[in-house]
Structure formats: structure tokens, C-alpha cells
Write an enzyme that holds these catalytic residues in place. Sequence first.
Site, PDB file in Angstrom:
ATOM      1  N   LYS A 116       1.031  -0.885  -0.213  1.00 14.51           N
ATOM      2  CA  LYS A 116      -0.116   0.000   0.112  1.00 14.51           C
ATOM      3  C   LYS A 116       0.805   1.343  -0.135  1.00 14.51           C
ATOM      4  O   LYS A 116       0.451   2.816  -0.163  1.00 14.51           O
ATOM      5  CB  LYS A 116      -0.802   0.445   1.374  1.00 14.51           C
ATOM      6  CG  LYS A 116      -1.851  -1.249   1.302  1.00 14.51           C
ATOM      7  CD  LYS A 116      -3.175  -0.867   1.841  1.00 14.51           C
ATOM      8  CE  LYS A 116      -4.662  -1.779   1.546  1.00 14.51           C
ATOM      9  NZ  LYS A 116      -5.570  -2.197   2.726  1.00 14.51           N
ATOM     10  N   LYS A 196      -8.230 -11.357  -6.800  1.00 15.78           N
ATOM     11  CA  LYS A 196      -9.283 -12.437  -5.814  1.00 15.78           C
ATOM     12  C   LYS A 196     -10.676 -11.209  -6.482  1.00 15.78           C
ATOM     13  O   LYS A 196      -9.964  -9.405  -6.927  1.00 15.78           O
ATOM     14  CB  LYS A 196      -9.340 -11.664  -4.590  1.00 15.78           C
ATOM     15  CG  LYS A 196      -8.165 -10.521  -4.032  1.00 15.78           C
ATOM     16  CD  LYS A 196      -8.117 -10.551  -2.390  1.00 15.78           C
ATOM     17  CE  LYS A 196      -7.401 -10.196  -2.090  1.00 15.78           C
ATOM     18  NZ  LYS A 196      -7.644 -10.186  -0.424  1.00 15.78           N
ATOM     19  N   LYS A 199     -13.758  -5.009  -3.661  1.00 13.08           N
ATOM     20  CA  LYS A 199     -15.028  -4.089  -4.255  1.00 13.08           C
ATOM     21  C   LYS A 199     -14.182  -2.758  -5.036  1.00 13.08           C
ATOM     22  O   LYS A 199     -14.831  -1.951  -5.389  1.00 13.08           O
ATOM     23  CB  LYS A 199     -15.056  -3.862  -2.731  1.00 13.08           C
ATOM     24  CG  LYS A 199     -16.765  -2.376  -2.413  1.00 13.08           C
ATOM     25  CD  LYS A 199     -17.586  -2.707  -1.253  1.00 13.08           C
ATOM     26  CE  LYS A 199     -17.559  -3.960  -1.032  1.00 13.08           C
ATOM     27  NZ  LYS A 199     -17.907  -3.626   0.328  1.00 13.08           N
TER      28      LYS A 199
END
Length: 330
Positions: A116, A196, A199
Site C-alpha cells: 500500500k 481476487k 470491491k
Amino acid sequence: ETPAGGRVFSGIQPTGVPHLGNYLGALESWVALQNQYPLVLYSIVDLHSITQPQDPTQLRVNILDMAASLLACGIDPERAILFQQSQVSEHAELSWILGCLTSMPRLRHLPQWKMKSKQRNEGSVGLYTYPVLQAADILLYKSTHVPVGEDQVQHLELAQDLARIFNNRYGDLFPEPRALLSSTRKVKSLRDPSAKMSKSDPHAMATISITDSPDDIALKIRRAVTDFTSEVTFDPESRPGVSNLVVIHAAVAAVGVEAAVSQARGMDTGAYKKLVADAVIQRLTPIREEIQRLRSDQAHLQAVLARGARRAQDLAAPVLKEVWQRVGFC
């Protein structure tokens, strides 16, 4: 095995309504664990969520949407303590103490920080230290078992290390929590079966939300990426798209992968997509309807979370008091 005094803790970020991968990968097992352990705590971890920028109005909506979703999926506030993390201030207080026992290099090597912070060039202090808050979430309740995905195993190892470090320095207090790994295979993106389901996927057709209408579910599965072989087989390496549909079918129909493939015998992938869509719709329709009902009663959702926070605090406060005494604060 389930020890008589076993305690389960797990958290989920308030990202709104979960998707099919969240449901099959985590929430189904959360529901099952309610019947297997004497004490189960599930937290909507809003403190973790602000490691990314959040709109305050949207965050309030997302917290209640997540509460509605968890209840609709089968979390029973009589059998599990369901609460909002920020409402139990002991989480943040224990996190500070554990942060003082954690070295900088130990956090720097954790995979989420590497990934991140690279995306953003630099991450915030909160993003860097959130695995310490995760450890505090778990240890605060003297949890013995934590349901985690494989991507969180190293964070759980930090919680185990911090339990050991604290116990060695101040005397035994925390059990070392153990991972409960989900046996469900990962649900992949319908548009890119190498990734995967997520959202945040920019492609609208990639992800099935548990509140999607039957028409939307049918459309997304009909458009799912497969290949040019019409027969249905399970081979994740060479046929990831079709294999992802088999995984979804097996999970929602509660059968093994082999049974799902045998149900598809004689079908081409087009006909199989219809079968999978029908199975997903059958599984999600009652959940979608219950979420809609719960969303219309915000006072009920707030009352469930408030009661959960009181019950969580009753468990957390004496543990933090003991930590204070060991550390020398009182």
C-alpha cells in the site's frame, strides 16, 4: 479442536455491503463459529478504515450497512458480540502500549505496508502501525483463535510475537492466538480470474455484491471471462475463469468441487453459467431482502451496536486495567 475457554475475535472494515467473496471466504465461517466457541467477538473496525481517506457521512452509512449485512448473513447478537471498534476506547489505548514494544523494522517488512505504501509513494503513520492496532484488537479480549485469510497470517504472527514480548517483560497475561484459516477457495474477479474479487475493482462486471438484484447477478455471471473450450472442468492453472465459476457454484450450493463439476456434465459453459447464476441468486436473495429490511430501521442497528460495545467494554476494561498495573501506570 475447540478448547472449553476458547475465544474468537475477528474484524471487518466498514466498506459498505460485502461482496460474494467476503461472504463465502469469511462471513459464512463467522456464522458457523458462533456455535463452536463459548465467546465470539466480531468488530466493525472503523479505526482501521481511516488509514485510507474516508468521507465522514459515507463512513457513517457504511458502518450501519456493514452491521445490517452481518446480521442478514446470520451473525446473531445473542451468540456473538457485534460492535463498532471506535466505541471501545481500550483498543486504541492497548495499541499505544503494544506499539512501544514493536520495532520499526518488524512493521516495515509486513506485506500490506510494502504494497500500500508503494501504491502511494508513502503511507500514513496509521497505515504503518495498523498491524499493532490489529494485535491490540485480538489481545484485548485474550483471544485464542482468529479467523484470517492467508494475506493476514503475518499480521497474526505480529500479535503472537507481541503476546510473547509482553508476557516475557511483564509476566504471563495474553495467550498466543492461533489462526483459523478458511477452507473455502478464494473467489476471483469475474473479469480477471488471476485477481481476487474486490470491491475496489474498477470494472462494474467483476464483482457480485450480496445486495445485487437477480438480473444483475445473472448478467455478471453471463459476462464472466471463460475460454474457448465448452466443456466444464476444474483446472485453476490453465482454465482460471471456468474454475472460478466452479468454486462459486460449489460454495453457494454447499457441495465439493467434484460434485459441482459432475452437475455440469453434458453442459457447455453458457448453460453452466445459467446454473451457477441460479444457485447464487437462490443463496443471496434472502440475505438481500433482510439487508433491505434492516437498513430501513437504523435505530435497531444502532441499538445492536451500542449493546455490543457495552458487552465488549465489560471484557476489555479489566484486561486494560491489568495491563496498566503490569506496566506501572497504576
